[in-house]
Motif scaffolding. Sequence first.
Motif, short mmCIF file in Angstrom:
data_model
loop_
_atom_site.label_atom_id
_atom_site.label_comp_id
_atom_site.label_asym_id
_atom_site.label_seq_id
_atom_site.Cartn_x
_atom_site.Cartn_y
_atom_site.Cartn_z
N ALA A 148 41.47 34.55 41.24
CA ALA A 148 41.05 33.72 40.10
C ALA A 148 40.84 32.27 40.48
O ALA A 148 41.13 31.35 39.72
CB ALA A 148 42.05 33.83 38.96
N THR B 170 34.08 29.80 37.71
CA THR B 170 34.01 31.26 37.80
C THR B 170 32.60 31.70 38.17
O THR B 170 31.63 30.95 37.99
CB THR B 170 34.39 31.88 36.45
OG1 THR B 170 33.42 31.49 35.47
CG2 THR B 170 35.77 31.45 36.01
N TYR C 125 35.87 35.28 44.53
CA TYR C 125 36.61 34.51 43.53
C TYR C 125 37.82 35.27 43.01
O TYR C 125 38.93 34.74 42.95
CB TYR C 125 35.68 34.14 42.37
CG TYR C 125 36.34 33.29 41.29
CD1 TYR C 125 36.34 31.91 41.39
CD2 TYR C 125 36.96 33.89 40.19
CE1 TYR C 125 36.94 31.13 40.42
CE2 TYR C 125 37.57 33.12 39.22
CZ TYR C 125 37.56 31.74 39.33
OH TYR C 125 38.16 30.98 38.37
N TRP C 126 37.59 36.54 42.61
CA TRP C 126 38.66 37.29 41.93
C TRP C 126 39.61 37.98 42.89
O TRP C 126 40.79 38.19 42.55
CB TRP C 126 38.06 38.33 41.00
CG TRP C 126 37.36 37.72 39.82
CD1 TRP C 126 36.02 37.65 39.60
CD2 TRP C 126 37.98 37.08 38.70
NE1 TRP C 126 35.75 37.01 38.42
CE2 TRP C 126 36.95 36.65 37.83
CE3 TRP C 126 39.29 36.83 38.33
CZ2 TRP C 126 37.19 35.98 36.64
CZ3 TRP C 126 39.54 36.16 37.14
CH2 TRP C 126 38.51 35.74 36.31
N SER D 115 31.73 37.22 43.16
CA SER D 115 32.81 37.71 42.30
C SER D 115 33.97 38.25 43.13
O SER D 115 35.14 38.02 42.81
CB SER D 115 32.29 38.79 41.36
OG SER D 115 31.29 38.26 40.50
N ASP D 116 33.66 38.97 44.18
CA ASP D 116 34.71 39.51 45.05
C ASP D 116 35.50 38.37 45.68
O ASP D 116 36.73 38.43 45.75
CB ASP D 116 34.09 40.40 46.12
CG ASP D 116 35.14 40.95 47.07
OD1 ASP D 116 35.89 41.85 46.65
OD2 ASP D 116 35.22 40.46 48.22
N TRP E 102 29.70 40.03 37.93
CA TRP E 102 29.98 40.84 39.13
C TRP E 102 28.75 41.66 39.51
O TRP E 102 28.44 41.80 40.70
CB TRP E 102 31.17 41.76 38.86
CG TRP E 102 31.88 42.18 40.13
CD1 TRP E 102 31.34 42.86 41.17
CD2 TRP E 102 33.24 41.93 40.48
NE1 TRP E 102 32.26 43.06 42.16
CE2 TRP E 102 33.45 42.50 41.76
CE3 TRP E 102 34.30 41.32 39.83
CZ2 TRP E 102 34.69 42.45 42.41
CZ3 TRP E 102 35.52 41.27 40.48
CH2 TRP E 102 35.71 41.83 41.75
N PRO F 202 39.67 31.09 33.19
CA PRO F 202 40.46 32.32 33.00
C PRO F 202 41.79 32.13 32.28
O PRO F 202 42.25 33.05 31.59
CB PRO F 202 40.66 32.82 34.43
CG PRO F 202 39.49 32.28 35.18
CD PRO F 202 39.22 30.95 34.58
N THR G 223 32.52 39.00 32.66
CA THR G 223 32.92 39.00 34.07
C THR G 223 32.23 40.14 34.82
O THR G 223 31.79 39.97 35.97
CB THR G 223 34.45 39.14 34.18
OG1 THR G 223 35.08 38.06 33.47
CG2 THR G 223 34.90 39.12 35.62
#
Length: 689
Positions: free
Chosen positions: A250, A92, A244-245, A241-242, A234, A201, A230
């Motif tokens: 996730a 993550t 990955y998520w 982060s953008d 971010w 997660p 998280t």
Amino acid sequence: MGREGRRGVADVERGGRPGDGFVGAQETARARLRALRVGLWAVAVVLAARQVAAVFSAPRADRLTDLETWVGPNGVLHVKGSLYDSTRFTGTPFGGLVLKPLTRAAEQTLGWGWTFGTLLLVVALGLVAARALPPPVSRRTSLLAAPVAVSLLMLSLPVRNALHLGQTGIIPVLLVLLGCFVVRGERACGAFIGLAAALQPTVLLFGPLLWFTGRRRAAVSAGTAFAALTALAWAVMPRDSDRYWVHHLAGAGLGESADDAANQSLHGALLRLGLTGPLETGLFLALGAAVAVVGLRRAVRCARDGQLLLAVAVTGCVAVAVSPATWRHQALWVLLALVGRVGRKASDRYVWPVAVVLVMTLPARMMLPNTPALDPLRDNVVLIAALAAATVVPFLSRTSAYYRTPVPADRSARVPTRWKRIPLLPNGRVLTRPNLLLELLLIRVGYSAYQQVRLAATGGTNSGGRALAEHHGDQVAAVEGFLRLDVEHWVNHAVVGTPFLRDFFDFYYESFHFGVPLTVLGVLYVRRPADFRWARSGLALATLLALVGFWLYPLAPPRLMPGLGIVDTVHGVQDFSKPDYGTLTALTNQYAAMPSLHFGWSLWCGAVVVVLAPRWWMKALGLLHPLLTLSSIVATGNHWVLDAFGGAAVVAAGFALTRLVQGPRVRTTAEPAGAGARPPVGVVGRTPG
């Protein structure tokens, strides 16, 4: 005066007090328990040292490879831009944020620190798991649980994988256990679980477990901690982060190909079965939702029943199944599921924990034969164990009458053992048949280990031990010449010149080696369970002693001795510049001729049949099998005559050790029809087949 009174007076007359003998026995028991505990901790220390040695004895390019790709001199955490520009980092964004400070450490120092730090985490995990065993827990179990748990963790594939690669899969498991069993207060519990979820997660599945077991503040705290950490990642790394998520949902699709055998999730299994596209995605989501609902309901029931560690394990197994990617170092949850008790009978009680330990400590190829038809099972063995724990294994409730006291096995009258200090059978020999699944599992694993040890005896290759094996062959030929036993050449060429004899002995050599022993074991299992245990123990010990012989004295069979003139009737005439070892060339050591287990196993069959068969003609057939086996191993050039003597020696030693440890064989007799009286002491009725 009663017996106890006379004993007390006698104690006083000898200068003691009544009860001194009982107190002395207690002290002796405590001393033995302390010694056993020290020994188990010593085993755990040795296993830890072995893991460290395995890591640092590997070439530099092959150890801590994942850690190196993250924080090494050219690792992804040094690169400007996104962590996910390459496929080498799959954690993550918060995990990357935590790891970035480590990039300033020297590479070698980081390797040693990471490895020993991981070992400390494993020890902590074992201590917490041992402390969390569901009550009631005996004093013996409480003292021995910690070293046993640490040793099992050291042996487990997820821990070994994490140590070898430098992975972080142990940390989320430890954080969850600390939150559930160590820290005080629901908010602190939730904070630990939220931190674990920020690193992995699927740990968010513990939120519903907390909520539906009445720990709602902990559930809210876990969600809050996860969201806060998280959001922090971010804010610091918005691009990562953008990606990955949002773009990878996730982390789905990052790292190795999802259909790799290392991915032990439902998603990976469906991809390996050939499903792709929307069909695979829809099926994965549907199956994942069903597993999550069923598994979490079971986990909630376990928690309400007072088995919180089992509830944690079941929830973790759900996470293993429903994650888009569950790599081997992340499957440690399955090992925790062995704390569940399964089976009403005492003979069934060990099946589940033994199966879990074998799945989590041995490669899948040792669990199942290497045949294409079994590929779907072998490639998904960890996932199958996780799904079983999450959905179908009938764990006993603590309110069940069988939880603490399973149905005991029928036993004979106590038989005397040679080693009084090792009472392996304190209540007599077990008469009921053992659990079939457990027996088959242990036979399969035992034979796989037997194959591996045979091959390792020559350094892992047939050619590796050829020179030494041929030298030992010259020694055996010289001894046989001195004893006038060197008949191999004459017998071999006599058979080669008689086609029907050659065909018969080739067929007998290739076909009866496994079939007859398995048939004998099967008949004993059904008809004579007590004798099955006796015979099986003798066979296992004989095979173990034979492995020692293979290791200490690699020996070329006559057919692989250059210049001897032996014709290999099974594989054809040999080209000794490149010998043909047959279809098992890469799987088994062809220089394991001494002792001959072909003859040893056949002699075991003959001995068992002669001892147990009720008819004279059955006994005669039992004796015929080792005679024909001896003829076939010599006629085909696969063994020396002295190899047969070695096989006979290990079989005799196997039965002798069985008697030494277990005492004499229990003699079973059929009880007369309609007899209502119990049989005399030492004579038992045969269990119905």
